[in-house]
Write an enzyme that holds these catalytic residues in place. Structure first.
Site, PDB file in Angstrom:
ATOM      1  N   LEU A  54       1.070  -0.931   0.106  1.00 43.57           N
ATOM      2  CA  LEU A  54       0.545   0.315   0.274  1.00 43.57           C
ATOM      3  C   LEU A  54       0.500   1.083   0.050  1.00 43.57           C
ATOM      4  O   LEU A  54       1.897   1.477   0.876  1.00 43.57           O
ATOM      5  CB  LEU A  54      -0.631  -0.171   1.151  1.00 43.57           C
ATOM      6  CG  LEU A  54      -2.339  -0.432   1.096  1.00 43.57           C
ATOM      7  CD1 LEU A  54      -3.446  -0.004   2.611  1.00 43.57           C
ATOM      8  CD2 LEU A  54      -2.848   0.128   0.053  1.00 43.57           C
ATOM      9  N   ASP A  55       0.479   1.933  -1.305  1.00 36.64           N
ATOM     10  CA  ASP A  55       1.381   3.170  -0.968  1.00 36.64           C
ATOM     11  C   ASP A  55       1.030   4.034   0.487  1.00 36.64           C
ATOM     12  O   ASP A  55       0.318   3.963   1.024  1.00 36.64           O
ATOM     13  CB  ASP A  55       0.356   3.945  -1.076  1.00 36.64           C
ATOM     14  CG  ASP A  55       1.095   3.986  -3.136  1.00 36.64           C
ATOM     15  OD1 ASP A  55       2.261   3.314  -3.544  1.00 36.64           O
ATOM     16  OD2 ASP A  55       0.011   4.579  -4.381  1.00 36.64           O
ATOM     17  N   PRO A  56       2.128   5.366   1.260  1.00 36.55           N
ATOM     18  CA  PRO A  56       2.157   5.638   2.735  1.00 36.55           C
ATOM     19  C   PRO A  56       0.588   6.311   2.099  1.00 36.55           C
ATOM     20  O   PRO A  56       0.338   6.499   3.354  1.00 36.55           O
ATOM     21  CB  PRO A  56       3.468   6.141   2.658  1.00 36.55           C
ATOM     22  CG  PRO A  56       4.514   6.007   1.507  1.00 36.55           C
ATOM     23  CD  PRO A  56       3.220   4.848   0.414  1.00 36.55           C
TER      24      PRO A  56
END
Length: 306
Positions: A54-56
């Site tokens: 998951l992206d930050p």
């Protein structure tokens, strides 16, 4: 926005053999690597891994495998994913989300009717060019590292499959959508391409993943709950919970002994399968191995010790 720092290393403590799945509700501004490190430390686990980065900026479901559950990560990672996200219209950014700088702008804003009419074009198997800021490797280098270094990143289009794409709300400047898709699909690329199709620009301003394979937000655990828990092991799900979307082969105790040594066993009975490309074997509901069935034999590929 102030960046939140999540330490992934504290004072060293003895590591232990603990296995299972934690369905982590990842907070904003935490990387997937930081999440794995934090949870591995909290559990004192020897091994840990995650099923699907998951992206930050994204929140939501990040399944984290501990111990023997790491052997089943591909089975979960290959499952369907569901995202709820918001697009801001009229601006394109270098990263296709709020982390980047605005690179193009337009005064055009799509109507609700225009958006709904466009969604079928982005459903089913489509060709998608991943964002330049992605983890895809180019000659051994991550695309986002090259992009951050100022290099021009050119990625080839690739087929992805979007099962459903729905408009949840439209507020003029922004729209909220929900998408279910197979692995490899980029929400940021979808927002970029949908906006271009509608004659404007767009980027993702909110992103939440609500499902990965068999795991949903129903049994998700946030960081505050995890840190405050007196019995963290009680928050873990059995390894078998990550395998429920695969065919199950039930073994007898004698067969379990054979499979645990990496050897195949002949399946008997009227309902015994002749061939399966992918399945898992169990005994008393406990996962024993991942494998396949060929000519009526279960052949283990990854033995799960437990």
């Amino acid at each position: 926005m102030r960046q939140v720092r999540y330490p992934v290393s504290q004072a060293k403590s003895p590591k232990r053999d603990v296995s299972g799945w934690l369905i982590f509700d990842k907070p904003y501004d935490m990387t997937s690597t930081q999440a794995v490190g934090k949870i591995r430390w909290l559990f004192g686990a020897k091994k840990a891994g995650h099923a699907g980065t998951l992206d930050p900026l994204a929140t939501g479901i990040l399944p984290i495998a501990l111990g023997e559950a790491t052997k089943t990560v591909p089975a979960v990672q290959d499952g369907k994913k569901v995202y709820r996200f918001a697009i801001k219209w009229g601006e394109q950014t270098t990263t296709d989300d709020i982390e980047g700088e605005v690179s193009n702008s337009s005064t055009a804003r799509p109507s609700e009717a225009d958006i709904r009419a466009a969604l079928p074009r982005f459903t089913g198997e489509i060709m998608q060019v991943p964002p330049a800021f992605s983890a895809i490797k180019i000659d051994g280098e991550r695309a986002y590292d090259l992009a951050r270094a100022g290099e021009t990143v050119e990625l080839a289009p690739r087929p992805v499959f979007i099962e459903t794409l729905e408009l949840i709300a439209h507020r003029g400047e922004t729209s909220e959508l929900e998408m279910s898709c197979e692995k490899g699909t980029y929400v940021r690329a979808l927002a970029r391409d949908l906006a271009r199709h509608l004659g404007t620009f767009g980027h993702v301003v909110e992103l939440r993943r609500t499902a990965v394979g068999p795991f949903t937000t129903v049994r998700a655990v946030d960081l505050a709950t995890l840190e405050a828990a007196a019995d963290r092991d009680g928050l873990l799900l059995p390894i078998s919970e990550g395998l429920t979307l695969l065919p199950e082969i039930r073994l007898t105790p004698d067969q379990v002994s054979v499979v645990r040594h990496g050897n195949p066993v002949l399946l008997t009975g009227r309902a015994a399968p002749i061939a399966l490309e992918e399945c898992w074997a169990s005994s008393g509901g406990v996962a024993v191995a991942l494998g396949r069935v060929e000519m009526g034999q279960f052949k283990p590929q990854r033995v799960i010790n437990g």
